[in-house]
Design a protein around this motif. Structure first.
Motif, short mmCIF file in Angstrom:
data_model
loop_
_atom_site.label_atom_id
_atom_site.label_comp_id
_atom_site.label_asym_id
_atom_site.label_seq_id
_atom_site.Cartn_x
_atom_site.Cartn_y
_atom_site.Cartn_z
N MET A 82 6.85 37.44 -11.98
CA MET A 82 7.48 36.68 -13.06
C MET A 82 7.17 35.19 -12.88
O MET A 82 6.75 34.75 -11.80
CB MET A 82 8.99 36.88 -13.10
N THR A 83 7.36 34.45 -13.96
CA THR A 83 7.23 33.00 -13.91
C THR A 83 8.48 32.38 -14.51
O THR A 83 9.26 33.04 -15.21
CB THR A 83 6.00 32.50 -14.68
N VAL A 84 8.65 31.08 -14.24
CA VAL A 84 9.72 30.32 -14.88
C VAL A 84 9.14 28.96 -15.25
O VAL A 84 8.30 28.41 -14.53
CB VAL A 84 10.94 30.17 -13.94
N GLY A 85 9.54 28.43 -16.40
CA GLY A 85 9.00 27.17 -16.88
C GLY A 85 7.67 27.35 -17.59
O GLY A 85 7.09 28.43 -17.60
N ASN A 86 7.19 26.25 -18.18
CA ASN A 86 5.96 26.30 -18.97
C ASN A 86 5.31 24.92 -18.94
O ASN A 86 5.95 23.93 -19.32
CB ASN A 86 6.30 26.69 -20.42
N PRO A 87 4.05 24.82 -18.51
CA PRO A 87 3.41 23.51 -18.43
C PRO A 87 3.27 22.81 -19.78
O PRO A 87 3.06 21.59 -19.82
CB PRO A 87 2.04 23.81 -17.82
N ALA A 88 3.38 23.56 -20.87
CA ALA A 88 3.23 22.96 -22.20
C ALA A 88 4.56 22.48 -22.77
O ALA A 88 4.60 21.95 -23.88
CB ALA A 88 2.61 23.98 -23.16
N THR A 89 5.64 22.62 -22.02
CA THR A 89 6.96 22.25 -22.54
C THR A 89 7.06 20.76 -22.78
O THR A 89 6.64 19.95 -21.95
CB THR A 89 8.06 22.67 -21.54
N ASN A 90 7.60 20.38 -23.95
CA ASN A 90 7.77 18.96 -24.26
C ASN A 90 9.18 18.50 -23.91
O ASN A 90 10.01 19.28 -23.45
CB ASN A 90 7.46 18.68 -25.74
N ALA A 91 9.46 17.26 -24.12
CA ALA A 91 10.74 16.69 -23.71
C ALA A 91 11.93 17.33 -24.40
O ALA A 91 12.97 17.56 -23.79
CB ALA A 91 10.73 15.18 -23.96
N THR A 92 11.77 17.64 -25.70
CA THR A 92 12.89 18.24 -26.44
C THR A 92 13.24 19.61 -25.88
O THR A 92 14.40 19.91 -25.63
CB THR A 92 12.53 18.37 -27.93
N GLU A 93 12.22 20.43 -25.65
CA GLU A 93 12.46 21.75 -25.07
C GLU A 93 12.90 21.63 -23.62
O GLU A 93 13.75 22.37 -23.14
CB GLU A 93 11.18 22.58 -25.14
N GLY A 94 12.32 20.66 -22.93
CA GLY A 94 12.60 20.51 -21.51
C GLY A 94 14.04 20.19 -21.21
O GLY A 94 14.56 20.53 -20.16
N ALA A 95 14.70 19.50 -22.15
CA ALA A 95 16.10 19.16 -21.94
C ALA A 95 16.98 20.40 -21.85
O ALA A 95 18.09 20.35 -21.36
CB ALA A 95 16.59 18.27 -23.09
N LYS A 96 16.44 21.53 -22.35
CA LYS A 96 17.20 22.78 -22.33
C LYS A 96 16.77 23.70 -21.19
O LYS A 96 17.29 24.81 -21.08
CB LYS A 96 17.02 23.50 -23.67
N HIS A 97 15.82 23.27 -20.40
CA HIS A 97 15.33 24.13 -19.34
C HIS A 97 16.44 24.53 -18.39
O HIS A 97 17.21 23.69 -17.92
CB HIS A 97 14.21 23.44 -18.57
N ILE A 98 16.49 25.80 -18.08
CA ILE A 98 17.57 26.33 -17.25
C ILE A 98 17.14 26.36 -15.79
O ILE A 98 16.15 27.00 -15.44
CB ILE A 98 17.95 27.75 -17.71
N GLY A 99 17.87 25.66 -14.95
CA GLY A 99 17.63 25.74 -13.52
C GLY A 99 16.37 25.04 -13.04
O GLY A 99 15.96 25.24 -11.89
N LEU A 100 15.71 24.25 -13.88
CA LEU A 100 14.53 23.49 -13.48
C LEU A 100 14.93 22.03 -13.39
O LEU A 100 15.30 21.42 -14.39
CB LEU A 100 13.40 23.68 -14.49
N SER A 101 14.89 21.47 -12.20
CA SER A 101 15.47 20.14 -12.04
C SER A 101 14.79 19.33 -10.96
O SER A 101 14.03 19.85 -10.14
CB SER A 101 16.97 20.26 -11.73
#
Length: 335
Positions: A143-162
């Motif tokens: 499995m993977t978590v996160g996405n290198p293409a994620t932008n700031a708007t989506e990134g603000a909602k990232h779960i557990g990535l900090s």
């Protein structure tokens, strides 16, 4: 935002029912990704890898059964864990330098760089009325978590990535969703917290994420609600912690200048941070540990810990062959 110190984490783990926390020294740093780009050598961008010596461009089947050594303290864990690599971009000439990884606080003596790994039952706390039994992963699971293409708007909602801007190795400072905006006295601390609900059928999915589901709203180490009917199987909560030694670049980061750190996928925004996991525990070792109660940090009475001097002897060959160290004009894989 949360601020953590080792004492706070210790207080959290006092409520855990069962779990593991251990270090894995660095196995290799290469441009390979057998989950997202299987068989491709080299892969698109550079990865920092820890774990078993079956790591290669193409990994199928029971890698744990085939493994002969591991850089992890838990000697029966031949899984592989990897993330993108952090680089410093020189503000004057635009050249890049790889940021080294240093040990997290409280890891076993002799751990070399690497990653801190967690396997917990209930995100460090348990609600007996809501939680489900734990089912461990099967050989071939990834499995993977996160996405290198994620932008700031989506990134603000990232779960557990900090991120945390370390004040010391024992004082993490506040938790952030993006790169720190000023030099960090003891480095940058990055957390990757994977989903813990599985569909119970698929060992992978086309996007390497749809077979999993995260019931956490935002912060990783919190009490997880029950799994939904679409992903009914509760699996161990897997989390990585990596400490990047950015201190050697602090004098080059002038006050007021933007963040100079980038990920190896040319990500100058921290929102694109991501990680990969491939299961590789020997036999039922992980299942035995997850079925224990009231144990943490140790082998839960069923897993043998190896001395890190032994773990550090585990290596894999350089399968790509490219310069990743010193000052370079471009990131590996990019013109």
């Amino acid at each position: 935002m949360k601020s953590f110190s080792v004492s706070v984490v210790a207080a959290l783990v006092a409520t855990v029912q069962a779990g593991l926390r251990f270090g894995c020294s660095t196995l290799t740093i290469q441009r390979l990704d057998p989950v997202v780009q299987p068989g491709q050598n080299p892969s698109t961008h550079l990865h920092h890898v820890v774990g078993g010596n079956q790591f290669n461009a193409t990994m199928t089947g029971d890698v744990g059964a085939r493994g002969t050594c591991t850089t992890c303290q838990m000697s029966q864990d031949f899984s592989n864990y990897w993330t993108a690599v952090m680089y410093f971009k020189h503000p004057t000439n635009g050249s890049y330098h790889r940021v080294p990884v240093i040990n997290n606080a409280a890891l076993a003596a002799g751990t070399t760089g690497g990653i801190t790994i967690y396997y917990t039952q209930y995100d460090l706390s348990k609600d007996n009325l809501k939680q489900q039994p734990i089912t461990v992963f099967r050989p071939g699971f990834r499995m993977t978590v996160g996405n290198p293409a994620t932008n700031a708007t989506e990134g603000a909602k990232h779960i557990g990535l900090s991120y945390n801007c370390l004040q010391t190795l024992l004082n993490r400072g506040p938790e952030m969703r993006d790169f720190p905006t000023k030099p960090c006295p003891a480095g940058i601390f990055v957390t990757h917290h994977f989903p813990a609900c599985w569909d119970g059928v698929n060992l992978d999915s086309p996007d390497h994420q749809s077979h999993m589901f995260n019931t956490i709203d935002l912060d990783g180490f919190t009490n997880a609600p029950p799994c939904p009917s679409s992903h009914p199987v509760r699996v161990p909560q897997v989390t990585y912690e990596t400490v990047w030694d950015t201190t050697q670049f602090s004098k080059l980061w002038k006050s007021g200048d933007p963040n100079p750190f980038v990920w190896s996928f040319e990500g100058d925004s921290g929102f694109g941070t991501h990680a990969d996991y491939m299961f590789g525990w020997k036999g039922d070792a992980l299942a035995l540990a997850m079925n224990k109660s009231e144990c943490f940090y140790d082998g839960c009475g069923s897993i043998t810990k190896q001395d890190m001097s032994v773990a550090n002897k585990c290596t894999v060959k350089d399968m790509v062959g490219e310069n990743i160290d010193g000052w370079v004009s471009h990131l590996p894989g990019f013109p």
